[in-house]
Design a protein around this motif. Structure first.
Motif, PDB file in Angstrom:
ATOM      1  N   VAL A  27      41.140  43.214  39.263  1.00 30.03           N
ATOM      2  CA  VAL A  27      41.776  41.881  38.862  1.00 30.03           C
ATOM      3  C   VAL A  27      41.403  41.308  40.150  1.00 30.03           C
ATOM      4  N   ASN A  28      41.855  41.391  40.861  1.00 28.85           N
ATOM      5  CA  ASN A  28      41.678  40.351  42.367  1.00 28.85           C
ATOM      6  C   ASN A  28      39.922  40.076  42.566  1.00 28.85           C
ATOM      7  N   ILE A  29      39.118  40.723  42.663  1.00 26.31           N
ATOM      8  CA  ILE A  29      37.857  40.546  42.593  1.00 26.31           C
ATOM      9  C   ILE A  29      37.322  39.797  41.480  1.00 26.31           C
ATOM     10  N   GLN A  30      38.006  40.096  40.071  1.00 26.89           N
ATOM     11  CA  GLN A  30      37.135  38.723  39.107  1.00 26.89           C
ATOM     12  C   GLN A  30      37.558  37.942  39.577  1.00 26.89           C
ATOM     13  N   LEU A  31      39.429  37.458  39.875  1.00 27.92           N
ATOM     14  CA  LEU A  31      39.722  36.161  40.193  1.00 27.92           C
ATOM     15  C   LEU A  31      38.801  36.042  41.163  1.00 27.92           C
ATOM     16  N   ALA A  32      38.839  36.359  42.330  1.00 25.21           N
ATOM     17  CA  ALA A  32      38.082  35.815  43.100  1.00 25.21           C
ATOM     18  C   ALA A  32      36.862  34.983  42.848  1.00 25.21           C
ATOM     19  N   ALA A  33      35.921  36.355  42.393  1.00 25.31           N
ATOM     20  CA  ALA A  33      34.755  35.850  41.703  1.00 25.31           C
ATOM     21  C   ALA A  33      34.272  34.502  41.152  1.00 25.31           C
ATOM     22  N   LYS A  34      35.750  33.774  40.831  1.00 25.03           N
ATOM     23  CA  LYS A  34      35.618  32.911  39.291  1.00 25.03           C
ATOM     24  C   LYS A  34      35.613  32.120  40.826  1.00 25.03           C
ATOM     25  N   ILE A  35      36.268  31.960  42.042  1.00 20.54           N
ATOM     26  CA  ILE A  35      36.761  31.030  42.469  1.00 20.54           C
ATOM     27  C   ILE A  35      34.937  30.283  42.760  1.00 20.54           C
ATOM     28  N   LEU A  36      34.474  32.317  43.680  1.00 21.53           N
ATOM     29  CA  LEU A  36      33.285  31.871  44.301  1.00 21.53           C
ATOM     30  C   LEU A  36      32.506  31.542  43.907  1.00 21.53           C
ATOM     31  N   LYS A  37      32.132  31.605  42.594  1.00 19.25           N
ATOM     32  CA  LYS A  37      30.772  30.814  41.708  1.00 19.25           C
ATOM     33  C   LYS A  37      31.169  29.702  42.218  1.00 19.25           C
ATOM     34  N   ALA A  38      32.853  28.872  41.596  1.00 17.57           N
ATOM     35  CA  ALA A  38      33.156  27.929  41.613  1.00 17.57           C
ATOM     36  C   ALA A  38      32.344  27.027  42.464  1.00 17.57           C
ATOM     37  N   ASN A  39      32.432  27.473  43.085  1.00 16.66           N
ATOM     38  CA  ASN A  39      31.962  26.875  44.750  1.00 16.66           C
ATOM     39  C   ASN A  39      30.732  27.242  45.768  1.00 16.66           C
ATOM     40  N   PRO A  40      29.273  27.313  45.206  1.00 17.40           N
ATOM     41  CA  PRO A  40      28.283  27.811  45.449  1.00 17.40           C
ATOM     42  C   PRO A  40      27.731  27.775  47.251  1.00 17.40           C
ATOM     43  N   ASP A  41      28.725  26.594  47.335  1.00 18.03           N
ATOM     44  CA  ASP A  41      28.279  26.209  48.730  1.00 18.03           C
ATOM     45  C   ASP A  41      28.672  26.723  49.887  1.00 18.03           C
ATOM     46  N   LYS A  42      29.569  27.338  49.773  1.00 20.93           N
ATOM     47  CA  LYS A  42      30.573  28.298  50.988  1.00 20.93           C
ATOM     48  C   LYS A  42      30.305  29.317  51.084  1.00 20.93           C
ATOM     49  N   LYS A  43      30.908  30.018  52.281  1.00 21.97           N
ATOM     50  CA  LYS A  43      30.311  30.836  52.495  1.00 21.97           C
ATOM     51  C   LYS A  43      31.445  31.933  53.010  1.00 21.97           C
ATOM     52  N   TYR A  44      31.975  33.293  52.168  1.00 23.48           N
ATOM     53  CA  TYR A  44      32.853  33.856  52.603  1.00 23.48           C
ATOM     54  C   TYR A  44      32.935  35.739  53.005  1.00 23.48           C
ATOM     55  N   LYS A  45      33.642  35.544  53.626  1.00 25.62           N
ATOM     56  CA  LYS A  45      33.490  37.220  54.731  1.00 25.62           C
ATOM     57  C   LYS A  45      34.628  38.646  53.511  1.00 25.62           C
ATOM     58  N   VAL A  46      33.068  39.583  54.500  1.00 32.11           N
ATOM     59  CA  VAL A  46      33.976  40.702  53.237  1.00 32.11           C
ATOM     60  C   VAL A  46      34.616  41.580  53.846  1.00 32.11           C
TER      61      VAL A  46
END
Length: 109
Positions: A27-46
């Motif tokens: 659930v947390n991954i799906q919520l995060a994916a929605k935000i990441l896809k809406a901000n394609p110019d930003k980078k994230y650390k896993v």
């Protein structure tokens, strides 16, 4: 009511010795994916971690990397671009959140 997307860190927790993502983590991954896809110019650390109180240093390093890889793979499966993600495993850590078992985590930030 207006929906606001929060871009803060997300935590996906794991059971001892495991890199399997449970339903709560997904659930947390799906919520995060929605935000990441809406901000394609930003980078994230896993960033993967393990509990320093259990397991050897080498085991914890491998486990933290497996956990991070699992979250990374799940985000890609949800449609996030791999170019947005940096993968890192930090091994065993001591009490980031006050209790050893809370260090069995991947933090997405």
């Amino acid at each position: 009511m207006k929906e606001v997307e929060v871009a803060g860190p997300r935590a996906i927790f794991f059971k001892i010795g495991s890199a399997r993502i449970d339903d709560y983590g997904m659930v947390n991954i799906q919520l995060a994916a929605k935000i990441l896809k809406a901000n394609p110019d930003k980078k994230y650390k896993v960033a993967g971690y393990a509990d320093k109180a259990t397991g050897s240093a080498s085991w914890n390093q491998k486990l933290s990397e497996k956990r991070a890889q699992g979250v990374y793979d799940a985000l890609i499966k949800e449609g996030v671009s791999k170019d947005q993600l940096e993968l890192v495993g930090f091994g065993g850590t001591a009490n980031m959140f006050g209790k050893n078992y809370l260090n069995r985590v991947v933090i997405l930030e």
